[in-house]
Design a protein around this motif. Structure first.
Motif, PDB file in Angstrom:
ATOM      1  N   GLY A 161     -18.756 -15.212  -0.713  1.00 17.96           N
ATOM      2  CA  GLY A 161     -18.426 -14.501  -1.938  1.00 17.96           C
ATOM      3  C   GLY A 161     -17.423 -13.383  -1.764  1.00 17.96           C
ATOM      4  N   TYR A 162     -16.892 -13.188  -0.548  1.00 19.35           N
ATOM      5  CA  TYR A 162     -15.880 -12.166  -0.296  1.00 19.35           C
ATOM      6  C   TYR A 162     -14.540 -12.845  -0.025  1.00 19.35           C
ATOM      7  N   GLY A 189       8.307 -15.563  -0.639  1.00 19.21           N
ATOM      8  CA  GLY A 189       6.957 -15.017  -0.584  1.00 19.21           C
ATOM      9  C   GLY A 189       5.911 -16.051  -0.196  1.00 19.21           C
ATOM     10  N   TYR A 190       5.051 -15.666   0.725  1.00 24.69           N
ATOM     11  CA  TYR A 190       3.956 -16.517   1.189  1.00 24.69           C
ATOM     12  C   TYR A 190       2.659 -15.719   1.082  1.00 24.69           C
ATOM     13  N   SER A 191       1.594 -16.380   0.670  1.00 20.72           N
ATOM     14  CA  SER A 191       0.307 -15.723   0.544  1.00 20.72           C
ATOM     15  C   SER A 191      -0.780 -16.641   1.085  1.00 20.72           C
ATOM     16  N   GLU A 192      -1.721 -16.048   1.779  1.00 24.03           N
ATOM     17  CA  GLU A 192      -2.835 -16.814   2.314  1.00 24.03           C
ATOM     18  C   GLU A 192      -4.138 -16.139   1.885  1.00 24.03           C
ATOM     19  N   ARG A 193      -4.978 -16.890   1.194  1.00 25.77           N
ATOM     20  CA  ARG A 193      -6.272 -16.357   0.727  1.00 25.77           C
ATOM     21  C   ARG A 193      -7.324 -16.605   1.803  1.00 25.77           C
ATOM     22  N   ILE A 194      -8.020 -15.559   2.189  1.00 28.80           N
ATOM     23  CA  ILE A 194      -9.080 -15.638   3.182  1.00 28.80           C
ATOM     24  C   ILE A 194     -10.407 -15.469   2.445  1.00 28.80           C
ATOM     25  N   LYS A 195     -11.260 -16.468   2.553  1.00 27.37           N
ATOM     26  CA  LYS A 195     -12.563 -16.417   1.881  1.00 27.37           C
ATOM     27  C   LYS A 195     -13.682 -16.400   2.908  1.00 27.37           C
ATOM     28  N   GLY A 196     -14.774 -15.738   2.543  1.00 28.69           N
ATOM     29  CA  GLY A 196     -15.965 -15.765   3.371  1.00 28.69           C
ATOM     30  C   GLY A 196     -15.910 -14.904   4.612  1.00 28.69           C
ATOM     31  N   GLY A 211      21.741  -7.082   6.718  1.00 30.02           N
ATOM     32  CA  GLY A 211      20.334  -6.828   7.015  1.00 30.02           C
ATOM     33  C   GLY A 211      19.360  -7.600   6.142  1.00 30.02           C
ATOM     34  N   HIS A 212      18.142  -7.662   6.597  1.00 31.28           N
ATOM     35  CA  HIS A 212      17.080  -8.262   5.797  1.00 31.28           C
ATOM     36  C   HIS A 212      15.863  -7.364   5.908  1.00 31.28           C
ATOM     37  N   THR A 213      14.959  -7.518   4.981  1.00 28.88           N
ATOM     38  CA  THR A 213      13.711  -6.774   5.066  1.00 28.88           C
ATOM     39  C   THR A 213      12.559  -7.750   5.022  1.00 28.88           C
ATOM     40  N   ARG A 214      11.499  -7.379   5.670  1.00 28.20           N
ATOM     41  CA  ARG A 214      10.283  -8.188   5.623  1.00 28.20           C
ATOM     42  C   ARG A 214       9.137  -7.213   5.412  1.00 28.20           C
ATOM     43  N   ASP A 215       8.374  -7.452   4.378  1.00 32.97           N
ATOM     44  CA  ASP A 215       7.252  -6.584   4.055  1.00 32.97           C
ATOM     45  C   ASP A 215       5.964  -7.374   4.176  1.00 32.97           C
ATOM     46  N   ASN A 216       5.008  -6.831   4.872  1.00 32.31           N
ATOM     47  CA  ASN A 216       3.688  -7.441   4.986  1.00 32.31           C
ATOM     48  C   ASN A 216       2.723  -6.605   4.147  1.00 32.31           C
ATOM     49  N   PHE A 217       1.980  -7.275   3.306  1.00 35.55           N
ATOM     50  CA  PHE A 217       1.028  -6.585   2.449  1.00 35.55           C
ATOM     51  C   PHE A 217      -0.359  -7.106   2.704  1.00 35.55           C
ATOM     52  N   LEU A 218      -1.286  -6.210   2.775  1.00 34.42           N
ATOM     53  CA  LEU A 218      -2.692  -6.576   2.779  1.00 34.42           C
ATOM     54  C   LEU A 218      -3.240  -6.018   1.479  1.00 34.42           C
ATOM     55  N   ARG A 219      -3.514  -6.899   0.552  1.00 38.68           N
ATOM     56  CA  ARG A 219      -3.981  -6.475  -0.756  1.00 38.68           C
ATOM     57  C   ARG A 219      -5.507  -6.460  -0.729  1.00 38.68           C
ATOM     58  N   VAL A 220      -6.068  -5.299  -0.960  1.00 33.41           N
ATOM     59  CA  VAL A 220      -7.517  -5.163  -0.971  1.00 33.41           C
ATOM     60  C   VAL A 220      -7.901  -4.523  -2.296  1.00 33.41           C
ATOM     61  N   GLY A 221      -8.736  -5.192  -3.040  1.00 33.32           N
ATOM     62  CA  GLY A 221      -9.187  -4.652  -4.320  1.00 33.32           C
ATOM     63  C   GLY A 221     -10.043  -5.653  -5.051  1.00 33.32           C
ATOM     64  N   ARG A 222     -10.561  -5.283  -6.175  1.00 35.57           N
ATOM     65  CA  ARG A 222     -11.426  -6.149  -6.965  1.00 35.57           C
ATOM     66  C   ARG A 222     -10.728  -7.467  -7.244  1.00 35.57           C
ATOM     67  N   GLU A 223     -11.421  -8.559  -7.093  1.00 38.40           N
ATOM     68  CA  GLU A 223     -10.930  -9.919  -7.285  1.00 38.40           C
ATOM     69  C   GLU A 223      -9.932 -10.335  -6.195  1.00 38.40           C
ATOM     70  N   LYS A 224      -9.352  -9.391  -5.496  1.00 34.53           N
ATOM     71  CA  LYS A 224      -8.370  -9.715  -4.466  1.00 34.53           C
ATOM     72  C   LYS A 224      -8.769  -9.123  -3.123  1.00 34.53           C
ATOM     73  N   GLY A 225      -9.915  -8.478  -3.069  1.00 36.18           N
ATOM     74  CA  GLY A 225     -10.228  -7.777  -1.840  1.00 36.18           C
ATOM     75  C   GLY A 225     -11.651  -7.966  -1.385  1.00 36.18           C
ATOM     76  N   LEU A 226     -12.153  -6.971  -0.756  1.00 38.75           N
ATOM     77  CA  LEU A 226     -13.447  -7.084  -0.112  1.00 38.75           C
ATOM     78  C   LEU A 226     -14.592  -6.746  -1.058  1.00 38.75           C
ATOM     79  N   LEU A 227     -14.493  -7.255  -2.243  1.00 41.73           N
ATOM     80  CA  LEU A 227     -15.565  -7.151  -3.212  1.00 41.73           C
ATOM     81  C   LEU A 227     -15.927  -8.572  -3.619  1.00 41.73           C
TER      82      LEU A 227
END
Length: 121
Positions: A6-7, A61-68, A100-116
């Motif tokens: 559920g996380y 943009g690439y995103s990976e959802r981690i569940k459990g 030049g190029h930029t690369r940004d790594n984001f760790l999104r933590v929050g309701r519905e998207k985080g450790l809740l």
């Protein structure tokens, strides 16, 4: 039901570049982007309506959802380590060395998207 069920959280990688195309970044990263565009393409809304003008940079943009799992820092480090072979994106392309190029790594933590707890419905 395990304690971690559920996380969930998302790990996200964004690359912006003034000259490389989305296709060349995809080939180098060996990953399929979830969204993005190439420099010079017509600007559009997410529903594909033309906005006028052209993109002045490539966005990949690439995103990976981690569940459990709750160990998001460990997952973020593991994710970053999988990217190590792709670290030299700019130096492996002639246009990348010139501009030049930029690369940004984001760790999104929050309701519905985080450790809740999230709802599957």
């Amino acid at each position: 039901m395990s304690d971690d069920e559920g996380y969930a959280f998302d790990l996200r990688l964004l690359i912006k570049h003034p000259a490389l195309t989305r296709e060349s970044i995809t080939a180098h990263m060996n990953m399929q982007p979830m969204h993005g565009w190439s420099v010079g393409m017509p600007r559009r809304t997410p529903s594909a309506t033309l906005l006028g003008g052209f993109y002045d940079e490539t966005y990949w943009g690439y995103s990976e959802r981690i569940k459990g799992r709750r160990d998001f820092f460990r997952c973020a480090v593991e994710f970053a380590r999988t990217l190590e072979p792709q670290q030299n994106l700019a130096s492996s392309h002639k246009e990348g060395r010139r501009s030049g190029h930029t690369r940004d790594n984001f760790l999104r933590v929050g309701r519905e998207k985080g450790l809740l707890p999230y709802s599957k419905g």
